[in-house]
Design a protein around this motif. Structure first.
Motif, PDB file in Angstrom:
ATOM      1  N   ALA A  38       0.830  -1.196   0.000  1.00  0.00           N
ATOM      2  CA  ALA A  38       0.000   0.000   0.000  1.00  0.00           C
ATOM      3  C   ALA A  38       0.864   1.245   0.000  1.00  0.00           C
ATOM      4  N   LYS A  39       0.423   2.250  -0.740  1.00  0.00           N
ATOM      5  CA  LYS A  39       1.080   3.545  -0.733  1.00  0.00           C
ATOM      6  C   LYS A  39       0.630   4.325   0.498  1.00  0.00           C
ATOM      7  N   SER A  40       1.309   5.436   0.775  1.00  0.00           N
ATOM      8  CA  SER A  40       0.965   6.231   1.952  1.00  0.00           C
ATOM      9  C   SER A  40      -0.433   6.822   1.863  1.00  0.00           C
ATOM     10  N   ASN A  41      -0.977   6.955   0.639  1.00  0.00           N
ATOM     11  CA  ASN A  41      -2.335   7.504   0.497  1.00  0.00           C
ATOM     12  C   ASN A  41      -3.417   6.435   0.637  1.00  0.00           C
ATOM     13  N   GLY A  42      -3.009   5.183   0.885  1.00  0.00           N
ATOM     14  CA  GLY A  42      -3.987   4.122   1.093  1.00  0.00           C
ATOM     15  C   GLY A  42      -4.315   3.297  -0.129  1.00  0.00           C
ATOM     16  N   ASN A  43      -3.901   3.730  -1.328  1.00  0.00           N
ATOM     17  CA  ASN A  43      -4.132   2.931  -2.527  1.00  0.00           C
ATOM     18  C   ASN A  43      -3.157   1.767  -2.568  1.00  0.00           C
ATOM     19  N   HIS A  44      -3.665   0.600  -2.908  1.00  0.00           N
ATOM     20  CA  HIS A  44      -2.831  -0.594  -2.951  1.00  0.00           C
ATOM     21  C   HIS A  44      -2.301  -0.839  -4.356  1.00  0.00           C
ATOM     22  N   PHE A  45      -1.173  -1.528  -4.421  1.00  0.00           N
ATOM     23  CA  PHE A  45      -0.578  -1.873  -5.709  1.00  0.00           C
ATOM     24  C   PHE A  45      -0.206  -3.343  -5.703  1.00  0.00           C
ATOM     25  N   GLY A  46      -0.019  -3.883  -6.905  1.00  0.00           N
ATOM     26  CA  GLY A  46       0.285  -5.307  -7.038  1.00  0.00           C
ATOM     27  C   GLY A  46      -0.971  -6.114  -7.285  1.00  0.00           C
ATOM     28  N   SER A  47      -0.790  -7.372  -7.531  1.00  0.00           N
ATOM     29  CA  SER A  47      -1.907  -8.264  -7.802  1.00  0.00           C
ATOM     30  C   SER A  47      -2.754  -8.474  -6.556  1.00  0.00           C
ATOM     31  N   LEU A  48      -4.073  -8.515  -6.729  1.00  0.00           N
ATOM     32  CA  LEU A  48      -4.938  -8.814  -5.592  1.00  0.00           C
ATOM     33  C   LEU A  48      -4.698 -10.234  -5.093  1.00  0.00           C
ATOM     34  N   ARG A  49      -4.254 -11.108  -5.955  1.00  0.00           N
ATOM     35  CA  ARG A  49      -3.940 -12.475  -5.513  1.00  0.00           C
ATOM     36  C   ARG A  49      -2.748 -12.480  -4.562  1.00  0.00           C
ATOM     37  N   ASP A  50      -1.840 -11.523  -4.732  1.00  0.00           N
ATOM     38  CA  ASP A  50      -0.729 -11.391  -3.789  1.00  0.00           C
ATOM     39  C   ASP A  50      -1.177 -10.710  -2.502  1.00  0.00           C
ATOM     40  N   LEU A  51      -2.117  -9.784  -2.615  1.00  0.00           N
ATOM     41  CA  LEU A  51      -2.610  -9.082  -1.435  1.00  0.00           C
ATOM     42  C   LEU A  51      -3.516  -9.969  -0.577  1.00  0.00           C
ATOM     43  N   LEU A  52      -4.149 -10.959  -1.202  1.00  0.00           N
ATOM     44  CA  LEU A  52      -4.968 -11.899  -0.427  1.00  0.00           C
ATOM     45  C   LEU A  52      -4.080 -12.749   0.475  1.00  0.00           C
ATOM     46  N   LEU A  53      -4.619 -13.103   1.623  1.00  0.00           N
ATOM     47  CA  LEU A  53      -3.887 -13.922   2.587  1.00  0.00           C
ATOM     48  C   LEU A  53      -3.565 -15.294   2.007  1.00  0.00           C
ATOM     49  N   PRO A  54      -2.292 -15.701   2.000  1.00  0.00           N
ATOM     50  CA  PRO A  54      -1.968 -17.074   1.578  1.00  0.00           C
ATOM     51  C   PRO A  54      -2.616 -18.083   2.523  1.00  0.00           C
ATOM     52  N   VAL A  55      -2.802 -19.304   2.037  1.00  0.00           N
ATOM     53  CA  VAL A  55      -3.418 -20.339   2.870  1.00  0.00           C
ATOM     54  C   VAL A  55      -2.531 -20.590   4.088  1.00  0.00           C
ATOM     55  N   PRO A  56      -3.016 -20.295   5.306  1.00  0.00           N
ATOM     56  CA  PRO A  56      -2.179 -20.446   6.502  1.00  0.00           C
ATOM     57  C   PRO A  56      -2.167 -21.881   7.023  1.00  0.00           C
ATOM     58  N   ALA A  57      -1.309 -22.119   7.995  1.00  0.00           N
ATOM     59  CA  ALA A  57      -1.234 -23.433   8.624  1.00  0.00           C
ATOM     60  C   ALA A  57      -2.580 -23.787   9.234  1.00  0.00           C
ATOM     61  N   GLY A  58      -2.979 -25.034   9.091  1.00  0.00           N
ATOM     62  CA  GLY A  58      -4.258 -25.485   9.616  1.00  0.00           C
ATOM     63  C   GLY A  58      -5.395 -25.360   8.624  1.00  0.00           C
ATOM     64  N   TYR A  59      -5.092 -24.788   7.445  1.00  0.00           N
ATOM     65  CA  TYR A  59      -6.101 -24.620   6.400  1.00  0.00           C
ATOM     66  C   TYR A  59      -5.595 -25.228   5.100  1.00  0.00           C
ATOM     67  N   GLU A  60      -6.503 -25.410   4.170  1.00  0.00           N
ATOM     68  CA  GLU A  60      -6.175 -25.841   2.823  1.00  0.00           C
ATOM     69  C   GLU A  60      -7.083 -25.073   1.865  1.00  0.00           C
ATOM     70  N   PRO A  61      -6.784 -25.088   0.562  1.00  0.00           N
ATOM     71  CA  PRO A  61      -7.666 -24.374  -0.377  1.00  0.00           C
ATOM     72  C   PRO A  61      -9.106 -24.849  -0.251  1.00  0.00           C
ATOM     73  N   GLY A  62     -10.046 -23.900  -0.295  1.00  0.00           N
ATOM     74  CA  GLY A  62     -11.454 -24.219  -0.110  1.00  0.00           C
ATOM     75  C   GLY A  62     -12.171 -24.501  -1.414  1.00  0.00           C
ATOM     76  N   PRO A  63     -13.487 -24.573  -1.368  1.00  0.00           N
ATOM     77  CA  PRO A  63     -14.290 -24.873  -2.556  1.00  0.00           C
ATOM     78  C   PRO A  63     -14.372 -23.666  -3.489  1.00  0.00           C
ATOM     79  N   ASP A  64     -14.878 -23.904  -4.681  1.00  0.00           N
ATOM     80  CA  ASP A  64     -15.048 -22.822  -5.651  1.00  0.00           C
ATOM     81  C   ASP A  64     -16.042 -21.788  -5.143  1.00  0.00           C
ATOM     82  N   GLU A  65     -15.783 -20.541  -5.470  1.00  0.00           N
ATOM     83  CA  GLU A  65     -16.681 -19.440  -5.152  1.00  0.00           C
ATOM     84  C   GLU A  65     -17.543 -19.195  -6.390  1.00  0.00           C
ATOM     85  N   GLY A  66     -18.733 -19.748  -6.382  1.00  0.00           N
ATOM     86  CA  GLY A  66     -19.573 -19.659  -7.570  1.00  0.00           C
ATOM     87  C   GLY A  66     -18.883 -20.324  -8.743  1.00  0.00           C
ATOM     88  N   GLY A  67     -18.822 -19.642  -9.874  1.00  0.00           N
ATOM     89  CA  GLY A  67     -18.141 -20.190 -11.041  1.00  0.00           C
ATOM     90  C   GLY A  67     -16.739 -19.661 -11.213  1.00  0.00           C
TER      91      GLY A  67
END
Length: 225
Positions: A38-67
Protein backbone atom coordinates in the motif's frame (compact mmCIF):
# COMPACT_ATOMS: atom_id res chain seq x y z
CA UNK A 1 -27.28 -7.24 -6.82
CA UNK A 2 -24.04 -9.10 -7.33
CA UNK A 3 -21.64 -7.03 -9.39
CA UNK A 4 -18.90 -8.77 -11.29
CA UNK A 5 -18.29 -11.46 -13.80
CA UNK A 6 -15.45 -12.69 -15.81
CA UNK A 7 -12.23 -14.06 -14.57
CA UNK A 8 -8.62 -13.19 -14.97
CA UNK A 9 -6.76 -16.29 -13.94
CA UNK A 10 -3.01 -15.90 -13.62
CA UNK A 11 -1.28 -19.23 -13.57
CA UNK A 12 1.80 -19.25 -11.42
CA UNK A 13 4.17 -21.67 -13.06
CA UNK A 14 6.42 -23.76 -10.85
CA UNK A 15 10.00 -22.54 -11.05
CA UNK A 16 12.29 -24.59 -13.24
CA UNK A 17 14.66 -26.85 -11.31
CA UNK A 18 18.03 -25.28 -10.63
CA UNK A 19 20.94 -26.51 -12.75
CA UNK A 20 24.42 -26.57 -11.32
CA UNK A 21 26.70 -24.19 -13.22
CA UNK A 22 30.22 -25.08 -14.29
CA UNK A 23 33.24 -23.05 -13.18
CA UNK A 24 33.13 -20.73 -16.19
CA UNK A 25 29.35 -20.44 -16.47
CA UNK A 26 27.74 -17.02 -16.09
CA UNK A 27 25.54 -16.48 -13.03
CA UNK A 28 21.98 -17.65 -13.56
CA UNK A 29 19.52 -14.76 -13.01
CA UNK A 30 16.91 -15.37 -10.34
CA UNK A 31 13.26 -14.48 -10.69
CA UNK A 32 12.20 -11.35 -8.81
CA UNK A 33 8.89 -11.40 -7.00
CA UNK A 34 6.41 -8.70 -8.02
CA UNK A 35 6.06 -6.23 -5.13
CA UNK A 36 2.72 -5.55 -3.54
CA UNK A 37 1.51 -3.41 -0.70
CA UNK A 38 0.00 0.00 0.00
CA UNK A 39 1.08 3.54 -0.73
CA UNK A 40 0.96 6.23 1.95
CA UNK A 41 -2.33 7.50 0.50
CA UNK A 42 -3.99 4.12 1.09
CA UNK A 43 -4.13 2.93 -2.53
CA UNK A 44 -2.83 -0.59 -2.95
CA UNK A 45 -0.58 -1.87 -5.71
CA UNK A 46 0.29 -5.31 -7.04
CA UNK A 47 -1.91 -8.26 -7.80
CA UNK A 48 -4.94 -8.81 -5.59
CA UNK A 49 -3.94 -12.48 -5.51
CA UNK A 50 -0.73 -11.39 -3.79
CA UNK A 51 -2.61 -9.08 -1.43
CA UNK A 52 -4.97 -11.90 -0.43
CA UNK A 53 -3.89 -13.92 2.59
CA UNK A 54 -1.97 -17.07 1.58
CA UNK A 55 -3.42 -20.34 2.87
CA UNK A 56 -2.18 -20.45 6.50
CA UNK A 57 -1.23 -23.43 8.62
CA UNK A 58 -4.26 -25.49 9.62
CA UNK A 59 -6.10 -24.62 6.40
CA UNK A 60 -6.17 -25.84 2.82
CA UNK A 61 -7.67 -24.37 -0.38
CA UNK A 62 -11.45 -24.22 -0.11
CA UNK A 63 -14.29 -24.87 -2.56
CA UNK A 64 -15.05 -22.82 -5.65
CA UNK A 65 -16.68 -19.44 -5.15
CA UNK A 66 -19.57 -19.66 -7.57
CA UNK A 67 -18.14 -20.19 -11.04
CA UNK A 68 -14.91 -18.36 -10.30
CA UNK A 69 -12.81 -21.08 -8.72
CA UNK A 70 -11.14 -20.76 -5.32
CA UNK A 71 -8.23 -18.44 -6.17
CA UNK A 72 -9.16 -15.76 -8.70
CA UNK A 73 -8.71 -12.16 -9.74
CA UNK A 74 -11.60 -10.55 -11.64
CA UNK A 75 -10.70 -7.61 -13.87
CA UNK A 76 -12.72 -4.41 -14.21
CA UNK A 77 -13.67 -5.14 -17.84
CA UNK A 78 -15.21 -8.46 -16.94
CA UNK A 79 -16.97 -7.09 -13.86
CA UNK A 80 -18.42 -4.36 -16.07
CA UNK A 81 -19.59 -6.94 -18.60
CA UNK A 82 -21.46 -8.84 -15.91
CA UNK A 83 -23.10 -5.64 -14.73
CA UNK A 84 -24.29 -4.97 -18.28
CA UNK A 85 -25.87 -8.43 -18.41
CA UNK A 86 -27.62 -7.92 -15.07
CA UNK A 87 -28.85 -4.45 -15.98
CA UNK A 88 -30.76 -5.83 -18.93
CA UNK A 89 -33.27 -7.23 -16.42
CA UNK A 90 -34.35 -3.83 -15.00
CA UNK A 91 -36.07 -0.73 -16.47
CA UNK A 92 -33.87 1.58 -18.54
CA UNK A 93 -34.13 4.61 -16.20
CA UNK A 94 -32.84 2.59 -13.25
CA UNK A 95 -30.31 0.87 -15.50
CA UNK A 96 -28.77 4.21 -16.47
CA UNK A 97 -28.55 5.32 -12.83
CA UNK A 98 -26.81 2.09 -11.80
CA UNK A 99 -24.41 2.31 -14.71
CA UNK A 100 -23.57 5.90 -13.75
CA UNK A 101 -23.00 4.84 -10.14
CA UNK A 102 -20.73 2.00 -11.27
CA UNK A 103 -18.63 4.34 -13.39
CA UNK A 104 -18.23 6.67 -10.41
CA UNK A 105 -16.79 3.84 -8.33
CA UNK A 106 -13.77 3.50 -10.63
CA UNK A 107 -13.75 -0.26 -10.05
CA UNK A 108 -10.34 -1.83 -10.65
CA UNK A 109 -10.71 -5.49 -9.71
CA UNK A 110 -11.97 -8.08 -7.25
CA UNK A 111 -9.86 -10.85 -5.75
CA UNK A 112 -11.34 -14.06 -4.32
CA UNK A 113 -9.72 -16.85 -2.30
CA UNK A 114 -11.35 -19.61 -0.24
CA UNK A 115 -10.03 -21.70 2.63
CA UNK A 116 -11.14 -24.85 4.43
CA UNK A 117 -9.93 -26.04 7.82
CA UNK A 118 -8.00 -29.29 7.88
CA UNK A 119 -10.80 -30.71 10.06
CA UNK A 120 -13.32 -29.71 7.35
CA UNK A 121 -15.59 -27.99 9.87
CA UNK A 122 -15.14 -24.42 8.61
CA UNK A 123 -15.20 -22.84 5.14
CA UNK A 124 -13.97 -19.26 4.68
CA UNK A 125 -14.16 -16.97 1.67
CA UNK A 126 -12.11 -13.76 1.45
CA UNK A 127 -12.78 -11.03 -1.12
CA UNK A 128 -10.84 -7.86 -1.88
CA UNK A 129 -12.89 -5.32 -3.86
CA UNK A 130 -10.78 -2.46 -5.17
CA UNK A 131 -12.43 0.84 -6.05
CA UNK A 132 -12.70 4.52 -5.06
CA UNK A 133 -11.55 5.05 -1.44
CA UNK A 134 -14.41 7.33 -0.45
CA UNK A 135 -16.99 4.85 -1.72
CA UNK A 136 -15.19 1.98 0.00
CA UNK A 137 -15.51 3.85 3.30
CA UNK A 138 -19.17 4.72 2.68
CA UNK A 139 -20.15 1.14 1.87
CA UNK A 140 -18.32 -0.23 4.89
CA UNK A 141 -20.00 2.32 7.18
CA UNK A 142 -23.40 1.61 5.65
CA UNK A 143 -22.97 -2.12 6.23
CA UNK A 144 -22.01 -1.50 9.86
CA UNK A 145 -25.10 0.67 10.46
CA UNK A 146 -27.49 -1.61 8.59
CA UNK A 147 -26.40 -4.81 10.33
CA UNK A 148 -26.34 -3.09 13.71
CA UNK A 149 -29.58 -1.11 13.62
CA UNK A 150 -32.09 -3.40 11.92
CA UNK A 151 -32.08 -6.03 14.65
CA UNK A 152 -31.99 -8.77 12.02
CA UNK A 153 -28.39 -9.75 12.64
CA UNK A 154 -26.48 -10.96 15.66
CA UNK A 155 -23.45 -8.89 16.60
CA UNK A 156 -20.20 -10.69 15.89
CA UNK A 157 -16.75 -10.46 17.49
CA UNK A 158 -14.56 -7.36 17.37
CA UNK A 159 -11.25 -7.34 15.48
CA UNK A 160 -8.56 -5.98 17.84
CA UNK A 161 -6.42 -3.26 16.29
CA UNK A 162 -8.88 -2.70 13.44
CA UNK A 163 -11.71 -0.43 14.61
CA UNK A 164 -12.94 -0.05 11.01
CA UNK A 165 -13.77 -3.76 10.91
CA UNK A 166 -17.06 -5.25 12.04
CA UNK A 167 -18.55 -8.74 12.11
CA UNK A 168 -22.10 -10.01 12.33
CA UNK A 169 -23.86 -13.37 12.25
CA UNK A 170 -26.77 -14.26 10.01
CA UNK A 171 -30.22 -14.89 11.52
CA UNK A 172 -30.47 -18.51 12.70
CA UNK A 173 -32.45 -20.50 15.28
CA UNK A 174 -30.51 -21.47 18.43
CA UNK A 175 -30.60 -25.16 17.46
CA UNK A 176 -29.20 -24.68 13.94
CA UNK A 177 -26.27 -27.07 13.32
CA UNK A 178 -24.57 -24.68 10.86
CA UNK A 179 -23.86 -21.01 11.46
CA UNK A 180 -22.83 -18.14 9.20
CA UNK A 181 -20.73 -15.07 9.95
CA UNK A 182 -19.53 -12.16 7.82
CA UNK A 183 -16.88 -9.53 8.51
CA UNK A 184 -16.00 -6.45 6.50
CA UNK A 185 -13.49 -3.64 6.71
CA UNK A 186 -12.36 -0.64 4.67
CA UNK A 187 -8.62 -0.59 4.05
CA UNK A 188 -7.80 2.31 1.75
CA UNK A 189 -9.12 1.48 -1.70
CA UNK A 190 -10.01 -2.09 -0.69
CA UNK A 191 -13.28 -3.29 0.74
CA UNK A 192 -12.35 -6.50 2.55
CA UNK A 193 -15.14 -9.04 3.06
CA UNK A 194 -14.90 -12.41 4.80
CA UNK A 195 -17.72 -14.98 4.73
CA UNK A 196 -17.61 -17.93 7.12
CA UNK A 197 -19.74 -21.06 7.24
CA UNK A 198 -19.19 -23.78 9.79
CA UNK A 199 -20.40 -26.11 12.47
CA UNK A 200 -22.11 -24.25 15.32
CA UNK A 201 -20.89 -22.78 17.54
CA UNK A 202 -18.34 -21.10 15.29
CA UNK A 203 -14.74 -20.86 16.59
CA UNK A 204 -14.77 -17.05 16.84
CA UNK A 205 -11.19 -16.77 18.11
CA UNK A 206 -9.95 -18.64 15.05
CA UNK A 207 -12.08 -16.49 12.73
CA UNK A 208 -10.84 -13.26 14.34
CA UNK A 209 -7.23 -14.43 13.98
CA UNK A 210 -7.72 -15.17 10.27
CA UNK A 211 -9.35 -11.82 9.49
CA UNK A 212 -6.66 -10.01 11.48
CA UNK A 213 -3.95 -11.70 9.39
CA UNK A 214 -5.66 -10.51 6.21
CA UNK A 215 -6.04 -6.93 7.41
CA UNK A 216 -2.47 -6.79 8.71
CA UNK A 217 -1.26 -7.90 5.28
CA UNK A 218 -2.97 -4.83 3.79
CA UNK A 219 -1.65 -2.39 6.41
CA UNK A 220 -0.34 0.88 5.01
CA UNK A 221 2.14 2.13 4.10
CA UNK A 222 4.48 -0.64 3.07
CA UNK A 223 5.31 -3.20 0.47
CA UNK A 224 6.22 -6.82 0.44
CA UNK A 225 8.03 -8.99 -2.06
Amino acid sequence: MAIGVGIIKTQYDDPAPAVAAGPSAAPVPTATATPFGAKSNGNHFGSLRDLLLPVPAGYEPGPDEGGYGNDTELGAEFLSAELDDELQQIPKDKRDKLRSYWEGLHVKATGVRTYRTSEDDLVVGLKLRQFNQQEVQKLNEYTAVFTGDTGLFRIGPEIPGHPEAHCYLMPAPPSAPIDYLECSAAEGDLLVVMNVEGVAPLPKDRIVALFTLQLDRLARPGASA
